[in-house]
Motif scaffolding. Structure first.
Motif, mmCIF file in Angstrom:
data_model
loop_
_atom_site.group_PDB
_atom_site.id
_atom_site.type_symbol
_atom_site.label_atom_id
_atom_site.label_comp_id
_atom_site.label_asym_id
_atom_site.label_seq_id
_atom_site.Cartn_x
_atom_site.Cartn_y
_atom_site.Cartn_z
ATOM 1 N N TYR A 21 0.842 -1.205 0.000
ATOM 2 C CA TYR A 21 0.000 0.000 0.000
ATOM 3 C C TYR A 21 0.868 1.241 0.000
ATOM 4 N N TYR A 22 0.264 2.340 -0.401
ATOM 5 C CA TYR A 22 0.947 3.630 -0.377
ATOM 6 C C TYR A 22 -0.082 4.723 -0.116
ATOM 7 N N GLU A 23 0.399 5.830 0.404
ATOM 8 C CA GLU A 23 -0.491 6.956 0.682
ATOM 9 C C GLU A 23 -0.658 7.759 -0.599
ATOM 10 N N GLN A 24 -1.893 7.910 -1.028
ATOM 11 C CA GLN A 24 -2.198 8.663 -2.243
ATOM 12 C C GLN A 24 -2.365 10.139 -1.911
ATOM 13 N N LYS A 25 -3.162 10.417 -0.917
ATOM 14 C CA LYS A 25 -3.367 11.754 -0.381
ATOM 15 C C LYS A 25 -3.459 11.614 1.124
ATOM 16 N N ARG A 26 -3.564 12.726 1.789
ATOM 17 C CA ARG A 26 -3.728 12.664 3.244
ATOM 18 C C ARG A 26 -4.990 11.869 3.574
ATOM 19 N N ASN A 27 -4.851 10.862 4.421
ATOM 20 C CA ASN A 27 -5.951 9.985 4.837
ATOM 21 C C ASN A 27 -6.571 9.192 3.690
ATOM 22 N N GLU A 28 -5.804 8.956 2.638
ATOM 23 C CA GLU A 28 -6.226 8.080 1.538
ATOM 24 C C GLU A 28 -5.067 7.164 1.193
ATOM 25 N N PHE A 29 -5.287 5.885 1.412
ATOM 26 C CA PHE A 29 -4.265 4.889 1.139
ATOM 27 C C PHE A 29 -4.771 3.921 0.086
ATOM 28 N N VAL A 30 -3.947 3.666 -0.905
ATOM 29 C CA VAL A 30 -4.284 2.693 -1.937
ATOM 30 C C VAL A 30 -3.621 1.375 -1.558
ATOM 31 N N VAL A 31 -4.455 0.346 -1.437
ATOM 32 C CA VAL A 31 -3.967 -1.000 -1.143
ATOM 33 C C VAL A 31 -3.984 -1.769 -2.451
ATOM 34 N N GLU A 32 -2.837 -2.315 -2.823
ATOM 35 C CA GLU A 32 -2.726 -3.097 -4.054
ATOM 36 C C GLU A 32 -2.533 -4.557 -3.684
ATOM 37 N N LEU A 33 -3.481 -5.383 -4.119
ATOM 38 C CA LEU A 33 -3.452 -6.821 -3.840
ATOM 39 C C LEU A 33 -3.307 -7.564 -5.161
ATOM 40 N N ARG A 34 -2.414 -8.548 -5.192
ATOM 41 C CA ARG A 34 -2.199 -9.300 -6.425
ATOM 42 C C ARG A 34 -2.037 -10.781 -6.122
ATOM 43 N N VAL A 35 -2.420 -11.596 -7.091
ATOM 44 C CA VAL A 35 -2.098 -13.014 -7.083
ATOM 45 C C VAL A 35 -1.310 -13.269 -8.355
ATOM 46 N N VAL A 36 -0.113 -13.799 -8.191
ATOM 47 C CA VAL A 36 0.788 -14.025 -9.313
ATOM 48 C C VAL A 36 1.142 -15.504 -9.356
ATOM 49 N N GLU A 37 1.145 -16.047 -10.554
ATOM 50 C CA GLU A 37 1.563 -17.435 -10.727
ATOM 51 C C GLU A 37 2.454 -17.515 -11.959
ATOM 52 N N ARG A 38 3.700 -17.939 -11.741
ATOM 53 C CA ARG A 38 4.687 -18.077 -12.830
ATOM 54 C C ARG A 38 4.739 -16.837 -13.726
ATOM 55 N N ASP A 39 4.958 -15.698 -13.121
ATOM 56 C CA ASP A 39 5.080 -14.419 -13.819
ATOM 57 C C ASP A 39 3.793 -13.947 -14.485
ATOM 58 N N SER A 40 2.686 -14.628 -14.270
ATOM 59 C CA SER A 40 1.403 -14.173 -14.804
ATOM 60 C C SER A 40 0.557 -13.660 -13.653
ATOM 61 N N GLU A 41 0.053 -12.470 -13.832
ATOM 62 C CA GLU A 41 -0.797 -11.883 -12.810
ATOM 63 C C GLU A 41 -2.220 -12.388 -13.006
ATOM 64 N N THR B 157 -8.957 4.558 4.417
ATOM 65 C CA THR B 157 -8.714 5.869 5.029
ATOM 66 C C THR B 157 -7.606 5.908 6.076
ATOM 67 N N SER B 158 -6.960 4.772 6.322
ATOM 68 C CA SER B 158 -5.864 4.810 7.302
ATOM 69 C C SER B 158 -4.797 3.774 6.960
ATOM 70 N N ALA B 159 -3.609 4.061 7.440
ATOM 71 C CA ALA B 159 -2.506 3.122 7.252
ATOM 72 C C ALA B 159 -2.781 1.825 8.020
ATOM 73 N N ALA B 160 -3.451 1.923 9.158
ATOM 74 C CA ALA B 160 -3.778 0.727 9.943
ATOM 75 C C ALA B 160 -4.712 -0.196 9.155
ATOM 76 N N GLU B 161 -5.724 0.382 8.485
ATOM 77 C CA GLU B 161 -6.624 -0.432 7.650
ATOM 78 C C GLU B 161 -5.848 -1.074 6.505
ATOM 79 N N ALA B 162 -5.003 -0.281 5.855
ATOM 80 C CA ALA B 162 -4.210 -0.788 4.730
ATOM 81 C C ALA B 162 -3.307 -1.929 5.181
#
Length: 180
Positions: free
Chosen positions: A114-134, A143-148
């Protein structure tokens, strides 16, 4: 003697990474080398830094861990010095990888960060990868780093359920269309 040991440590790491078709975490790599008593923790970390600096391995940061992968330059270098790794060490590595491949693959198959996009906005990126294929990528806004952080931690244990749910839900609509 010191430079020969350092070269062996580098070759051990390159050999491990060369045998895998997916990246390995710092924890898994370090645990194996420490368990076999090939080197101590500080030496391993310094060796990893040297290999990154020399562009023999690439590193990717993913939520609380580092993932390592051999580069083409690292693979070429290993091919020249492969025989400098004693056969018993190569055998130990091959056995370790064959016994734990599924577990190691599972460790990196579910990536979360995850990363902070704006103040109190965090983007969580979730991925499943198998053999270099997403297989799936989900971006969530929280809205918080704790949630992310909580979502990233939970993703490791429930990604397969979420993926199955998405597939079955999306295909269920397709079945309803066919039945009409």
């Amino acid at each position: 003697m010191q430079s020969e040991s350092l070269m062996l440590y580098k070759l051990i790491i390159l050999y491990i990474l060369d045998r895998m078709d997916f990246p390995i975490t710092n924890t898994e790599l370090t645990s194996f080398i420490l368990e076999k008593e090939y080197a101590n923790y500080i030496t391993i970390q310094q060796t990893l830094e040297d290999l990154i600096e020399d562009e023999f391995i690439a590193v990717e940061h993913s939520h609380n861990s580092f993932l390592y992968r051999i580069t083409p330059t690292g693979r070429e270098t290993l091919s020249y010095f492969y025989t400098k790794i004693p056969v018993p060490i190569r055998d130990d590595i091959d056995t370790f990888l064959s016994e734990r491949e599924y577990e190691l693959r599972e460790t990196v198959a579910a990536a979360a960060d995850y990363y902070e996009q704006k103040r109190n906005e965090f983007v969580v990126e979730l991925r499943v990868v198998e053999r270099d294929s997403e297989l799936v990528r989900i971006n969530l806004l929280v809205t918080s780093a704790a949630e992310a952080d909580a979502i990233c931690n939970r993703w490791k244990s429930c990604n397969a359920d979420v993926y199955s749910y998405l597939i079955s839900t999306l295909l269920a609509g397709n079945q309803e269309q066919k039945n009409k």
